[in-house]
Design an enzyme around this catalytic site. Sequence first.
Site, short mmCIF file in Angstrom:
data_model
loop_
_atom_site.label_atom_id
_atom_site.label_comp_id
_atom_site.label_asym_id
_atom_site.label_seq_id
_atom_site.Cartn_x
_atom_site.Cartn_y
_atom_site.Cartn_z
N LYS A 76 0.86 -1.18 0.00
CA LYS A 76 0.00 0.00 0.00
C LYS A 76 0.90 1.23 0.00
O LYS A 76 1.98 1.23 0.60
CB LYS A 76 -0.87 0.01 1.26
CG LYS A 76 -2.19 0.70 1.07
CD LYS A 76 -3.23 -0.21 0.45
CE LYS A 76 -4.57 0.47 0.37
NZ LYS A 76 -5.64 -0.41 -0.08
N GLY A 171 -25.78 2.06 1.49
CA GLY A 171 -24.88 2.68 0.52
C GLY A 171 -25.10 2.14 -0.88
O GLY A 171 -24.93 0.94 -1.12
N GLY A 173 -23.51 3.09 -3.84
CA GLY A 173 -22.48 3.64 -4.72
C GLY A 173 -22.24 2.72 -5.89
O GLY A 173 -23.11 1.95 -6.30
N ASN A 174 -21.02 2.78 -6.41
CA ASN A 174 -20.69 1.97 -7.59
C ASN A 174 -20.96 0.49 -7.35
O ASN A 174 -21.48 -0.20 -8.22
CB ASN A 174 -19.22 2.16 -7.96
CG ASN A 174 -18.97 3.57 -8.44
OD1 ASN A 174 -19.82 4.15 -9.11
ND2 ASN A 174 -17.84 4.13 -8.07
N VAL A 175 -20.61 0.00 -6.17
CA VAL A 175 -20.81 -1.42 -5.90
C VAL A 175 -22.22 -1.68 -5.38
O VAL A 175 -22.91 -2.58 -5.85
CB VAL A 175 -19.77 -1.94 -4.87
CG1 VAL A 175 -19.98 -3.43 -4.63
CG2 VAL A 175 -18.36 -1.68 -5.34
P1 NAD Z 1 -18.79 4.71 -3.65
O1 NAD Z 1 -18.13 5.92 -3.10
O2 NAD Z 1 -19.18 4.67 -5.08
O3 NAD Z 1 -20.13 4.39 -2.79
C1 NAD Z 1 -20.28 4.61 -1.43
C2 NAD Z 1 -21.75 5.01 -1.24
O4 NAD Z 1 -22.02 5.08 0.15
C3 NAD Z 1 -22.08 6.37 -1.83
O5 NAD Z 1 -23.26 6.29 -2.61
C4 NAD Z 1 -22.29 7.26 -0.61
O6 NAD Z 1 -23.22 8.30 -0.85
C5 NAD Z 1 -22.81 6.24 0.37
N1 NAD Z 1 -22.69 6.63 1.78
C6 NAD Z 1 -21.73 7.38 2.36
N2 NAD Z 1 -21.99 7.51 3.68
C7 NAD Z 1 -23.13 6.82 3.92
C8 NAD Z 1 -23.90 6.58 5.08
N3 NAD Z 1 -23.56 7.07 6.28
N4 NAD Z 1 -25.01 5.81 4.96
C9 NAD Z 1 -25.37 5.30 3.77
N5 NAD Z 1 -24.68 5.51 2.63
C10 NAD Z 1 -23.58 6.26 2.71
O7 NAD Z 1 -17.85 3.50 -3.26
P2 NAD Z 1 -17.84 2.03 -3.85
O8 NAD Z 1 -16.80 1.93 -4.88
O9 NAD Z 1 -19.23 1.59 -4.13
O10 NAD Z 1 -17.27 1.25 -2.56
C11 NAD Z 1 -18.07 1.06 -1.41
C12 NAD Z 1 -17.25 0.35 -0.34
O11 NAD Z 1 -16.73 -0.88 -0.86
C13 NAD Z 1 -16.03 1.13 0.15
O12 NAD Z 1 -15.81 0.81 1.50
C14 NAD Z 1 -14.90 0.56 -0.70
O13 NAD Z 1 -13.65 0.71 -0.07
C15 NAD Z 1 -15.32 -0.90 -0.76
N6 NAD Z 1 -14.77 -1.63 -1.91
C16 NAD Z 1 -15.01 -1.19 -3.17
C17 NAD Z 1 -14.49 -1.91 -4.26
C18 NAD Z 1 -14.75 -1.48 -5.68
O14 NAD Z 1 -14.47 -2.27 -6.61
N7 NAD Z 1 -15.29 -0.30 -5.91
C19 NAD Z 1 -13.72 -3.07 -4.05
C20 NAD Z 1 -13.51 -3.49 -2.74
C21 NAD Z 1 -14.04 -2.76 -1.67
#
Ligand code: NAD
Length: 346
Positions: A76, A171, A173-175
């Site tokens: 990292k 949440g 988000g993307n995932v």
């Molecule tokens: P993202 O930023 O696209 O989505 C996060 C979502 O959570 C957003 O829509 C945000 O508005 C929402 N959010 C923030 N605070 C909140 C709260 N208090 N209550 C409810 N919703 C809230 O991120 P992502 O890429 O979807 O990743 C989400 C999580 O998964 C993160 O912890 C990330 O580290 C982990 N992760 C992501 C990936 C990946 O491929 N993107 C891979 C492994 C782990």
Amino acid sequence: MFTDMRSHDVQELHFFNDGDFHAVIALHNLKLGPALGGCRFIEYDSDADAITDAMRLAKGMSYKAALARVPQGGGKAVIMKPKGVFNRDSIFKKFGQAVQSLDGRYITAMDSGTTVDDMDIIRSQSLYVSSASHIGDPSPTTAKGVALGVVAAVQFKLNKKITGLTVAIQGLGNVGFALAEYLYKAGAKLIVCDVDSEKTKAAEHAFHAKVVPVSDIYDQDCHVFSPCGLGGVINEQTIQRLKCSIIAGCANNQLSEERIGELLHQQNILYAPDYVINSGGLIFASSRFRNLKQAYIDHEVVRLRDTLNQIFILSHQKDKPCNVIANEMAEHILYEGGHSMILEAV
Ligand code: NAD
């Protein structure tokens, strides 16, 4: 310094210092291959905080890679974000040169505070970048792995299909949003929340999801609680409110402390360890970096479900929390050459 490195089992620490560019790259364990892990660009209160963060996160990546069966070690990077005005392009150019100077022992990727544009700047200086624009977004692959993991956990814990069961997703988000789509198509009922009302509206419209306020998500009657937003959300306070049988979501570091896993185990809540269920993103990044085809990625993502099943079975047999079992499996692979332990199980 060496005491700290020993306590995190970190093999190497590299420091870079040039004007307002201050970065640390921690390489935890290179036994399985070159280290792959994200680069954080955030403000730190002290140098020590930045170094500790890099070491802690590098260790997590070794464990994740071991259980995802990717030929990567754990590493990292942390760039200390300067306070006040700074030249972002120049910082990421210097970081690219730093990454290149390690000759492929470390492959960088996006993490908190970094963007695809930053990765493209790094790529102008280094061959060793796994999330620049040419690689693509790992989120759909992460979501697919999480969906498979949710279904496996439901089958193991409740001996049921997901159809008709309720999943509460924190949440979108993307995932989280892509996960909602998978589960909706599989017949699950969804309860969702997000701080962004556009996202909850979209889920209500597309998946007939019930939208609840962010503060109420822990109190929902559901079969699965799926943290997909922030880390640290499973803690001493929230655990008392949960009304679910399973916790399975994509967020990193869901447990505020490792001992929370023991409390979940005592409460008979099945916990799918975060770094296993969300390892689709790492499988994607590692495979794309190695120019492997989508069919290979799809195959490997399905195998993460087998690893999860193995963790659930061992947790049940040994009466130990799932997070402890996952750590033991990873340590067995990293320190005792135990990849066969997983392979035997599938
Ligand atoms: P993202 O930023 O696209 O989505 C996060 C979502 O959570 C957003 O829509 C945000 O508005 C929402 N959010 C923030 N605070 C909140 C709260 N208090 N209550 C409810 N919703 C809230 O991120 P992502 O890429 O979807 O990743 C989400 C999580 O998964 C993160 O912890 C990330 O580290 C982990 N992760 C992501 C990936 C990946 O491929 N993107 C891979 C492994 C782990």
